[in-house]
Design a protein around this motif. Sequence first.
Motif, PDB file in Angstrom:
ATOM      1  N   GLU A  77      -2.850  -0.623  16.388  1.00  0.00           N
ATOM      2  CA  GLU A  77      -3.271   0.777  16.495  1.00  0.00           C
ATOM      3  C   GLU A  77      -2.852   1.569  15.264  1.00  0.00           C
ATOM      4  O   GLU A  77      -3.590   2.435  14.791  1.00  0.00           O
ATOM      5  CB  GLU A  77      -2.669   1.412  17.749  1.00  0.00           C
ATOM      6  CG  GLU A  77      -3.456   1.153  19.010  1.00  0.00           C
ATOM      7  CD  GLU A  77      -3.268   2.255  20.042  1.00  0.00           C
ATOM      8  OE1 GLU A  77      -4.208   2.507  20.809  1.00  0.00           O
ATOM      9  OE2 GLU A  77      -2.183   2.864  20.072  1.00  0.00           O
ATOM     10  N   THR A  78      -1.674   1.270  14.729  1.00  0.00           N
ATOM     11  CA  THR A  78      -1.178   2.012  13.568  1.00  0.00           C
ATOM     12  C   THR A  78      -2.073   1.814  12.358  1.00  0.00           C
ATOM     13  O   THR A  78      -2.363   2.768  11.617  1.00  0.00           O
ATOM     14  CB  THR A  78       0.259   1.576  13.236  1.00  0.00           C
ATOM     15  OG1 THR A  78       1.096   1.813  14.374  1.00  0.00           O
ATOM     16  CG2 THR A  78       0.793   2.341  12.036  1.00  0.00           C
ATOM     17  N   ILE A  79      -2.541   0.582  12.123  1.00  0.00           N
ATOM     18  CA  ILE A  79      -3.392   0.303  10.957  1.00  0.00           C
ATOM     19  C   ILE A  79      -4.870   0.509  11.283  1.00  0.00           C
ATOM     20  O   ILE A  79      -5.741   0.184  10.470  1.00  0.00           O
ATOM     21  CB  ILE A  79      -3.175  -1.134  10.449  1.00  0.00           C
ATOM     22  CG1 ILE A  79      -3.618  -2.159  11.495  1.00  0.00           C
ATOM     23  CG2 ILE A  79      -1.721  -1.345  10.043  1.00  0.00           C
ATOM     24  CD1 ILE A  79      -3.559  -3.593  11.007  1.00  0.00           C
ATOM     25  N   LYS A  80      -5.159   1.059  12.474  1.00  0.00           N
ATOM     26  CA  LYS A  80      -6.532   1.356  12.907  1.00  0.00           C
ATOM     27  C   LYS A  80      -7.420   0.114  12.884  1.00  0.00           C
ATOM     28  O   LYS A  80      -8.543   0.122  12.374  1.00  0.00           O
ATOM     29  CB  LYS A  80      -7.146   2.464  12.051  1.00  0.00           C
ATOM     30  CG  LYS A  80      -6.472   3.807  12.243  1.00  0.00           C
ATOM     31  CD  LYS A  80      -7.223   4.915  11.551  1.00  0.00           C
ATOM     32  CE  LYS A  80      -6.547   6.259  11.772  1.00  0.00           C
ATOM     33  NZ  LYS A  80      -6.459   6.631  13.189  1.00  0.00           N
ATOM     34  N   LEU A 126      -6.794  -2.803  27.341  1.00  0.00           N
ATOM     35  CA  LEU A 126      -8.078  -3.169  26.719  1.00  0.00           C
ATOM     36  C   LEU A 126      -8.101  -2.669  25.283  1.00  0.00           C
ATOM     37  O   LEU A 126      -7.751  -1.513  25.008  1.00  0.00           O
ATOM     38  CB  LEU A 126      -9.250  -2.556  27.499  1.00  0.00           C
ATOM     39  CG  LEU A 126      -9.354  -2.949  28.977  1.00  0.00           C
ATOM     40  CD1 LEU A 126     -10.454  -2.141  29.660  1.00  0.00           C
ATOM     41  CD2 LEU A 126      -9.627  -4.441  29.112  1.00  0.00           C
ATOM     42  N   GLY A 127      -8.510  -3.547  24.370  1.00  0.00           N
ATOM     43  CA  GLY A 127      -8.553  -3.186  22.954  1.00  0.00           C
ATOM     44  C   GLY A 127      -9.978  -3.028  22.455  1.00  0.00           C
ATOM     45  O   GLY A 127     -10.824  -3.897  22.677  1.00  0.00           O
ATOM     46  N   TYR A 128     -10.246  -1.905  21.782  1.00  0.00           N
ATOM     47  CA  TYR A 128     -11.569  -1.618  21.223  1.00  0.00           C
ATOM     48  C   TYR A 128     -11.473  -1.674  19.700  1.00  0.00           C
ATOM     49  O   TYR A 128     -10.669  -0.957  19.087  1.00  0.00           O
ATOM     50  CB  TYR A 128     -12.056  -0.236  21.659  1.00  0.00           C
ATOM     51  CG  TYR A 128     -12.276  -0.120  23.150  1.00  0.00           C
ATOM     52  CD1 TYR A 128     -13.526  -0.358  23.705  1.00  0.00           C
ATOM     53  CD2 TYR A 128     -11.225   0.211  24.004  1.00  0.00           C
ATOM     54  CE1 TYR A 128     -13.731  -0.257  25.075  1.00  0.00           C
ATOM     55  CE2 TYR A 128     -11.416   0.311  25.367  1.00  0.00           C
ATOM     56  CZ  TYR A 128     -12.676   0.072  25.899  1.00  0.00           C
ATOM     57  OH  TYR A 128     -12.870   0.167  27.258  1.00  0.00           O
ATOM     58  N   LEU A 129     -12.307  -2.514  19.095  1.00  0.00           N
ATOM     59  CA  LEU A 129     -12.265  -2.705  17.649  1.00  0.00           C
ATOM     60  C   LEU A 129     -12.817  -1.472  16.936  1.00  0.00           C
ATOM     61  O   LEU A 129     -13.878  -0.955  17.289  1.00  0.00           O
ATOM     62  CB  LEU A 129     -13.088  -3.934  17.259  1.00  0.00           C
ATOM     63  CG  LEU A 129     -12.985  -4.403  15.802  1.00  0.00           C
ATOM     64  CD1 LEU A 129     -11.601  -4.983  15.535  1.00  0.00           C
ATOM     65  CD2 LEU A 129     -14.069  -5.437  15.502  1.00  0.00           C
ATOM     66  N   TYR A 130     -12.068  -0.990  15.934  1.00  0.00           N
ATOM     67  CA  TYR A 130     -12.569   0.106  15.109  1.00  0.00           C
ATOM     68  C   TYR A 130     -13.770  -0.400  14.293  1.00  0.00           C
ATOM     69  O   TYR A 130     -13.662  -1.421  13.603  1.00  0.00           O
ATOM     70  CB  TYR A 130     -11.490   0.603  14.153  1.00  0.00           C
ATOM     71  CG  TYR A 130     -10.549   1.627  14.748  1.00  0.00           C
ATOM     72  CD1 TYR A 130     -10.877   2.974  14.752  1.00  0.00           C
ATOM     73  CD2 TYR A 130      -9.339   1.239  15.308  1.00  0.00           C
ATOM     74  CE1 TYR A 130     -10.014   3.918  15.292  1.00  0.00           C
ATOM     75  CE2 TYR A 130      -8.465   2.172  15.855  1.00  0.00           C
ATOM     76  CZ  TYR A 130      -8.812   3.506  15.842  1.00  0.00           C
ATOM     77  OH  TYR A 130      -7.961   4.437  16.381  1.00  0.00           O
ATOM     78  N   PRO A 131     -14.912   0.284  14.320  1.00  0.00           N
ATOM     79  CA  PRO A 131     -16.093  -0.216  13.594  1.00  0.00           C
ATOM     80  C   PRO A 131     -15.867  -0.342  12.091  1.00  0.00           C
ATOM     81  O   PRO A 131     -16.429  -1.226  11.448  1.00  0.00           O
ATOM     82  CB  PRO A 131     -17.170   0.837  13.905  1.00  0.00           C
ATOM     83  CG  PRO A 131     -16.710   1.514  15.152  1.00  0.00           C
ATOM     84  CD  PRO A 131     -15.217   1.500  15.088  1.00  0.00           C
ATOM     85  N   LYS A 132     -15.047   0.527  11.512  1.00  0.00           N
ATOM     86  CA  LYS A 132     -14.873   0.537  10.060  1.00  0.00           C
ATOM     87  C   LYS A 132     -13.615  -0.202   9.608  1.00  0.00           C
ATOM     88  O   LYS A 132     -13.261  -0.137   8.429  1.00  0.00           O
ATOM     89  CB  LYS A 132     -14.809   1.978   9.552  1.00  0.00           C
ATOM     90  CG  LYS A 132     -16.086   2.767   9.780  1.00  0.00           C
ATOM     91  CD  LYS A 132     -15.955   4.172   9.218  1.00  0.00           C
ATOM     92  CE  LYS A 132     -17.223   4.977   9.457  1.00  0.00           C
ATOM     93  NZ  LYS A 132     -17.106   6.359   8.902  1.00  0.00           N
ATOM     94  N   THR A 133     -12.940  -0.894  10.509  1.00  0.00           N
ATOM     95  CA  THR A 133     -11.696  -1.543  10.118  1.00  0.00           C
ATOM     96  C   THR A 133     -11.944  -2.685   9.137  1.00  0.00           C
ATOM     97  O   THR A 133     -12.967  -3.376   9.201  1.00  0.00           O
ATOM     98  CB  THR A 133     -10.956  -2.087  11.349  1.00  0.00           C
ATOM     99  OG1 THR A 133      -9.707  -2.627  10.930  1.00  0.00           O
ATOM    100  CG2 THR A 133     -11.770  -3.176  12.036  1.00  0.00           C
TER     101      THR A 133
END
Length: 484
Positions: free
Chosen positions: A386-389, A407-414
């Motif tokens: 979460e810290t590194i988005k 539940l984990g949701y992937l950041y689209p721009k990561t």
Amino acid sequence: MPLRYFLLCLLFLLIVLGAPGLEATAQSSLDRLPGPFELEGHYVTDPNKFLKPATIRYLEANLYALDMHHKAHIQVVMVRSIGKATPHKAAAKLFDRWKIEKTYRHNGLLVLVVQDQGWVEFYIGSGLQQTLTLADCQRVGRRYMLLALHRKKYDKAIRSGVDSLIHNVAPDFRLFNPDAGEVTEAFPPDVATLARIQEQDSLAAAELAFANRPGPDNWSEGEGFLVFFSLMFMFVTTGVLLTIKHVPVLLKVLLGLVSLWVFVQVFLAGGTDSKFPASAPLSWTYGWSIAAVSLHLLIIRYRYHQEYAGASRIERYTYLIKSHRRLGFLRFMMPVPLVLYWVGHRRQLRTLRNEPYQCPECNGSMYRLAKNVEHNVLEPSQKVEETIKALDYDAWECYDCQHHLVLGYLYPKTKAKECPNCSHTTLLRKSRQVVERGNSRRRTWGWFVWECAFCQHIELVRFEEIGTQTSSHHHHHHHHHDHC
């Protein structure tokens, strides 16, 4: 995406700020027009060189003779543009600034011709209004000048109009052609004759209306900018759709071909002989952009209902987020036709993510923990993600048995990848190290250094550069373990 927003905002500012600047330039050029006695000739002012030298000599000779006989002083001015000023105000300003009323025994007449508006404005001195009324001048302009102006026959328009005005002011005046050395035999009709043929004015007005259809030459500066903006918007929309990976190849081919066809049509509509109004290319470009986006969204919805019907909520949510990525600017560019779609899309995303889950342990209802509380439930690796988005976690707790569901949701721009050592999405590229610089015979090569933000594992990825192109592959790995 930020660059695209910047370019769109810059183009919008050019549209908003450019038109007043052009208007100010046109108005200042009108203010800088030299007075009658500052020019080589006294009666014709043509700074943009619309008229032929022979026409100017003809006008100067006859207007000079008319003035010397104390019949009238007619001043002819033809300019390309006066910005957004009205011809009447521009003519009145020139009439006063040049002191035509006082200098020429109150019998002055200013004829202002504005090329980009296709209009003729008459400003009559008080001493001439008994002989020549504004209605007489307007009939002369409508009968002899406006239609020729719209056909770009400037010499014919000015010469015929001035001939008629001269004959109306002084019916006995004989027009002289200095180049031929002869008196002109044919005269345009005077005011009395014009009154007898008023029934023909309706036919002339209809022909003028046909010639005055709003084609590119008659587009205003604002309309021209809007056409350019809509064309750029079509290319941006098409470019975004072409670069999205999951867009079907057939749709990409269709997008490219139709966009090229629309561009050709807009180019042809901008020709000098075209009579298309500005609304035509605007509807083509903006309409096709809406159609292309709508077709893409229909395909997204079709795949959603066909391929993700039995998928989990998090899988459906992730698909919708990824499939709509890079389309966010359409909310601002197409607010009217797609407003209902975006409202429904946002509502569906909120439902998929926020609707309460059923507890897998006791089948009871679960509630979502607040962000400041969920950190007590997350694992250390999840907190780092979460810290590194890399991932955004939601933590749910059962009302009855206090069971937790994360539940984990992937950041689209990561840009984070899965670490091969700890299997968490915490591997980030830290640096680029060149080992050997190339020359004409050897390639430049080195390592991309990736480091895990959780376990500090180091991953080296070899890259090679050929000119401006870079190729990379996992050629060598170096591991530094710091156990999780």
